[in-house]
Design an enzyme around this catalytic site. Structure first.
Site, PDB file in Angstrom:
ATOM      1  N   HIS A  86      18.865   4.041 -13.193  1.00  0.00           N
ATOM      2  CA  HIS A  86      17.664   4.525 -12.496  1.00  0.00           C
ATOM      3  C   HIS A  86      17.874   5.949 -11.975  1.00  0.00           C
ATOM      4  O   HIS A  86      17.015   6.812 -12.129  1.00  0.00           O
ATOM      5  CB  HIS A  86      17.335   3.628 -11.288  1.00  0.00           C
ATOM      6  CG  HIS A  86      17.009   2.205 -11.621  1.00  0.00           C
ATOM      7  ND1 HIS A  86      17.626   1.137 -11.017  1.00  0.00           N
ATOM      8  CD2 HIS A  86      16.111   1.666 -12.483  1.00  0.00           C
ATOM      9  CE1 HIS A  86      17.127   0.002 -11.485  1.00  0.00           C
ATOM     10  NE2 HIS A  86      16.208   0.291 -12.377  1.00  0.00           N
TER      11      HIS A  86
ATOM     12  N   LYS B 104       9.435 -12.282  -8.791  1.00  0.00           N
ATOM     13  CA  LYS B 104       9.104 -13.354  -7.853  1.00  0.00           C
ATOM     14  C   LYS B 104      10.154 -13.511  -6.771  1.00  0.00           C
ATOM     15  O   LYS B 104       9.844 -13.712  -5.624  1.00  0.00           O
ATOM     16  CB  LYS B 104       8.923 -14.658  -8.622  1.00  0.00           C
ATOM     17  CG  LYS B 104       7.526 -14.776  -9.183  1.00  0.00           C
ATOM     18  CD  LYS B 104       7.275 -16.135  -9.785  1.00  0.00           C
ATOM     19  CE  LYS B 104       6.053 -16.075 -10.677  1.00  0.00           C
ATOM     20  NZ  LYS B 104       6.194 -16.874 -11.869  1.00  0.00           N
TER      21      LYS B 104
ATOM     22  N   ARG C 124      15.517   1.753 -22.509  1.00  0.00           N
ATOM     23  CA  ARG C 124      16.898   1.453 -22.905  1.00  0.00           C
ATOM     24  C   ARG C 124      16.924   1.132 -24.390  1.00  0.00           C
ATOM     25  O   ARG C 124      16.847   1.997 -25.220  1.00  0.00           O
ATOM     26  CB  ARG C 124      17.449   0.274 -22.080  1.00  0.00           C
ATOM     27  CG  ARG C 124      17.959   0.683 -20.740  1.00  0.00           C
ATOM     28  CD  ARG C 124      18.049  -0.448 -19.774  1.00  0.00           C
ATOM     29  NE  ARG C 124      16.730  -0.985 -19.479  1.00  0.00           N
ATOM     30  CZ  ARG C 124      16.467  -1.768 -18.470  1.00  0.00           C
ATOM     31  NH1 ARG C 124      17.412  -2.174 -17.684  1.00  0.00           N
ATOM     32  NH2 ARG C 124      15.238  -2.185 -18.248  1.00  0.00           N
TER      33      ARG C 124
ATOM     34  N   SER D  80      19.524  -3.995 -13.389  1.00  0.00           N
ATOM     35  CA  SER D  80      19.788  -4.530 -12.050  1.00  0.00           C
ATOM     36  C   SER D  80      20.318  -5.958 -12.150  1.00  0.00           C
ATOM     37  O   SER D  80      21.192  -6.357 -11.378  1.00  0.00           O
ATOM     38  CB  SER D  80      18.503  -4.524 -11.221  1.00  0.00           C
ATOM     39  OG  SER D  80      18.033  -3.218 -11.074  1.00  0.00           O
TER      40      SER D  80
HETATM   41  P1  ADP Z   1      15.724  -3.441 -14.311  1.00  0.00           P
HETATM   42  O1  ADP Z   1      15.628  -4.543 -13.295  1.00  0.00           O
HETATM   43  O2  ADP Z   1      15.747  -3.970 -15.721  1.00  0.00           O
HETATM   44  O3  ADP Z   1      16.793  -2.455 -14.041  1.00  0.00           O
HETATM   45  P2  ADP Z   1      13.424  -1.983 -13.197  1.00  0.00           P
HETATM   46  O4  ADP Z   1      12.066  -2.600 -13.107  1.00  0.00           O
HETATM   47  O5  ADP Z   1      14.120  -1.817 -11.912  1.00  0.00           O
HETATM   48  O6  ADP Z   1      14.295  -2.749 -14.268  1.00  0.00           O
HETATM   49  O7  ADP Z   1      13.333  -0.583 -13.952  1.00  0.00           O
HETATM   50  C1  ADP Z   1      12.484   0.450 -13.561  1.00  0.00           C
HETATM   51  C2  ADP Z   1      12.422   1.466 -14.659  1.00  0.00           C
HETATM   52  O8  ADP Z   1      13.724   1.986 -14.923  1.00  0.00           O
HETATM   53  C3  ADP Z   1      11.917   0.938 -16.007  1.00  0.00           C
HETATM   54  O9  ADP Z   1      11.146   1.961 -16.627  1.00  0.00           O
HETATM   55  C4  ADP Z   1      13.201   0.691 -16.776  1.00  0.00           C
HETATM   56  O10 ADP Z   1      13.007   0.750 -18.175  1.00  0.00           O
HETATM   57  C5  ADP Z   1      14.042   1.843 -16.277  1.00  0.00           C
HETATM   58  N1  ADP Z   1      15.471   1.564 -16.386  1.00  0.00           N
HETATM   59  C6  ADP Z   1      16.158   0.540 -15.833  1.00  0.00           C
HETATM   60  N2  ADP Z   1      17.480   0.601 -16.151  1.00  0.00           N
HETATM   61  C7  ADP Z   1      17.620   1.723 -16.936  1.00  0.00           C
HETATM   62  C8  ADP Z   1      18.739   2.330 -17.607  1.00  0.00           C
HETATM   63  N3  ADP Z   1      19.935   1.781 -17.558  1.00  0.00           N
HETATM   64  N4  ADP Z   1      18.515   3.461 -18.322  1.00  0.00           N
HETATM   65  C9  ADP Z   1      17.256   3.982 -18.386  1.00  0.00           C
HETATM   66  N5  ADP Z   1      16.174   3.451 -17.789  1.00  0.00           N
HETATM   67  C10 ADP Z   1      16.343   2.330 -17.079  1.00  0.00           C
END
Ligand code: ADP
Length: 164
Positions: A17, A41, A90, A128
């Site tokens: 992120h 949720k 990703r 995450s």
């Molecule tokens: P996650 O729980 O899978 O990390 P989030 O809802 O928190 O997902 O992700 C928010 C945004 O960040 C989304 O657009 C997601 O594709 C992007 N994102 C999450 N992890 C990465 C990563 N490792 N590299 C690039 N973008 C990411």
């Protein structure tokens, strides 16, 4: 002024992120990181905690702000005067859903563009949920999260396992 809204659950924020936020901050005048209230949720961290972790992870980047949001993303983007919804991509697995969302949002608000930034190679596998799994099993999460939020996350993982 170009404002980009970067939505997600950020439960918790990872280096993946932060990399997207850092790169976007160079491209747009203002990046609004929008923590979704109802996106998952059963989040591990409250919205306030998720915002706090994001703020400490990005406090060296001037043009970033962290807020929460609920409801339709395009309405939120309009409210912030944003014409860009920013997403990180990703692997192929992200693509289908994100493509569908981008087209839907375009139908709802044609003036708002969805912009995808591809993940950096070193963060490709990172999510995450992976961080939470490794953390709860006692693994070292330091390669996955910003240093400033590492201890906070570890202590919350500990609290969580005590209450289970
Ligand atoms: P996650 O729980 O899978 O990390 P989030 O809802 O928190 O997902 O992700 C928010 C945004 O960040 C989304 O657009 C997601 O594709 C992007 N994102 C999450 N992890 C990465 C990563 N490792 N590299 C690039 N973008 C990411």
């Amino acid at each position: 002024m170009t404002v980009a809204v970067y939505p997600g659950s950020f439960d918790p924020v990872t280096l993946g992120h932060v990399d997207i936020i850092r790169r976007a901050a160079k491209m747009f005048d203002r990046v609004v990181v929008a923590v979704g209230i109802n996106m998952e949720k059963k989040p591990w961290f409250t919205v306030e905690e998720r915002k706090e972790l994001l703020r400490s992870a990005t406090n060296d980047i001037e043009n970033v702000e962290v807020v929460d949001f609920e409801g339709l993303l395009v309405d939120f983007a309009r409210q912030y005067g944003s014409c860009v919804i920013l997403k990180g991509l990703r692997a192929v697995s992200d693509f289908e859903y994100e493509f569908q969302m981008a087209l839907t949002n375009n139908k709802l608000a044609p003036e708002i563009e969805t912009v995808f930034l591809t993940t950096s190679a070193e963060n490709m596998y990172l999510s995450s949920s992976i961080v939470k799994q490794v953390g709860i099993l006692g693994g070292d999460i330091s390669p996955f999260v910003p240093q400033c939020v590492h201890d906070e996350i570890k202590s919350r993982i500990k609290q969580r396992s005590k209450t289970k």
